[in-house]
Design an enzyme around this catalytic site. Structure first.
Site, mmCIF file in Angstrom:
data_model
loop_
_atom_site.group_PDB
_atom_site.id
_atom_site.type_symbol
_atom_site.label_atom_id
_atom_site.label_comp_id
_atom_site.label_asym_id
_atom_site.label_seq_id
_atom_site.Cartn_x
_atom_site.Cartn_y
_atom_site.Cartn_z
ATOM 1 N N LYS A 192 20.192 24.896 33.595
ATOM 2 C CA LYS A 192 19.059 25.755 34.015
ATOM 3 C C LYS A 192 18.827 25.641 35.522
ATOM 4 O O LYS A 192 18.493 26.629 36.191
ATOM 5 C CB LYS A 192 17.793 25.376 33.239
ATOM 6 N N GLU A 231 19.686 32.345 40.840
ATOM 7 C CA GLU A 231 18.552 33.288 40.908
ATOM 8 C C GLU A 231 18.032 33.399 42.357
ATOM 9 O O GLU A 231 17.759 34.501 42.838
ATOM 10 C CB GLU A 231 17.469 32.750 39.960
#
Ligand SMILES: O=C(O)[C@H](O)[C@@H](O)[C@H](O)[C@H](O)COP(=O)(O)O
Length: 294
Positions: A156, A163
């Site tokens: 993550k 991102e």
């Protein structure tokens, strides 16, 4: 986010008891009550801010849960916390999985992508809940058992580093389009990238959505916070000697966004003035309006 996840798991037919400090959304008054309300073996999904709040919640659960129960940390914890949490719970016979969760406010409807770390046995125990949370479609397209304890949060963290880089690239493209006199309608250009192009993506769709309601994004200040994942990604890049210039630059751009003025750029202007006599602008009430030669 936990609130939305509770709804999605309930909608799949599971019994869910939620505890939140906010009395308006909680089902019970304490963690102890939550544990009492559920029959063993329990699965407790922790969805609180990373760092001390998560560590304290897990320490409290270690005192309350029974052997055979399982804790999943679904928050954005740093992967280095997972080993400590796992050892603490293991000393009580309680299992532990770390789970990176992506989907934000849209996850309730679209499902959440899940990246999990821990043993295969614990993953199997939690699979009905993972299946309820993940997006519809093939499991492997929205779920990964990434490795042992810590692997879920590591995955993550890297997802979030990516991102940062993707958002920064779209943002710089937006600014360049805005700055160019030749482009008459910036939102329509970005909208046209949504289908068929190499750069189409969900983040691009979200930018189009934002531009639909605010075509020049001038309702916002260009001030961007971060909650840790980008920093940890860059630290990891340094630890592993992996070049990550895009993610690093995206992180530093956020820091720059929080400065009213840049001390570093004052130093550059000053030095340029010292060695070359180049014009500078002076701070003060007429800031930016006057230039002087050195
Ligand atoms: O995948 C997601 O759903 C997001 O990444 C989510 O986890 C959250 O929006 C980020 O953690 C924000 O991170 P920053 O505050 O560091 O931008």
């Amino acid at each position: 986010m936990g609130f939305n996840m509770r709804d999605r798991v309930r909608a799949a037919g599971h019994e869910v008891v939620g505890y939140d400090r906010n009395p308006e959304v909680t089902d019970v008054g304490s963690l102890a009550e939550l544990v009492e309300r559920l029959a063993a073996p329990r699965l407790v999904w922790v969805m609180v801010p990373a760092g001390d709040p998560t560590r304290q919640t897990i320490a409290e659960l270690a005192e309350l849960l029974d052997e055979g129960d399982l804790v999943v940390d679904g928050g954005n914890s740093r992967f280095t916390d997972d080993q400590l949490n796992s050892e603490l719970l293991d000393s009580k016979g309680v299992g532990y999985l770390d789970c990176g969760v992506s989907g934000g406010v849209w996850g309730r409807e679209n499902g959440y992508a899940l990246m999990v770390g821990g043993t295969a046995e614990h993953v199997e125990q939690a699979m009905p809940v993972f299946d309820a949370l993940r997006p519809e479609g093939p499991r492997e397209e929205g779920f990964a058992h990434a490795g042992g304890v810590g692997a879920g949060h590591y995955a993550k963290m890297i997802h979030n580093g990516i991102e940062y880089g993707l958002m920064q690239a779209y943002a710089e493209g937006f600014e360049l389009l805005e700055a160019a006199k030749v482009i008459e309608d910036v939102p329509s250009v970005i909208k046209a990238w949504q289908r068929g192009t190499v750069v189409r993506s969900w983040l691009l769709d979200l930018l189009v959505r934002a531009l639909d309601s605010d075509p020049e994004l001038d309702d916002l200040r260009g001030y961007v916070e971060d909650s840790g994942e980008g920093r940890w990604t860059v630290e990891e890049a340094i630890n592993l000697a992996v070049p990550a210039p895009v993610i690093s630059a995206a992180l530093f751009s956020r820091f720059r966004s929080r400065q009213e003025d840049s001390p570093a750029m004052r130093a550059v202007a000053s030095l340029r003035n010292q060695f070359g006599g180049h014009a500078v602008q002076h701070a003060g009430p007429t800031s930016g309006s006057g230039t002087t030669q050195g």
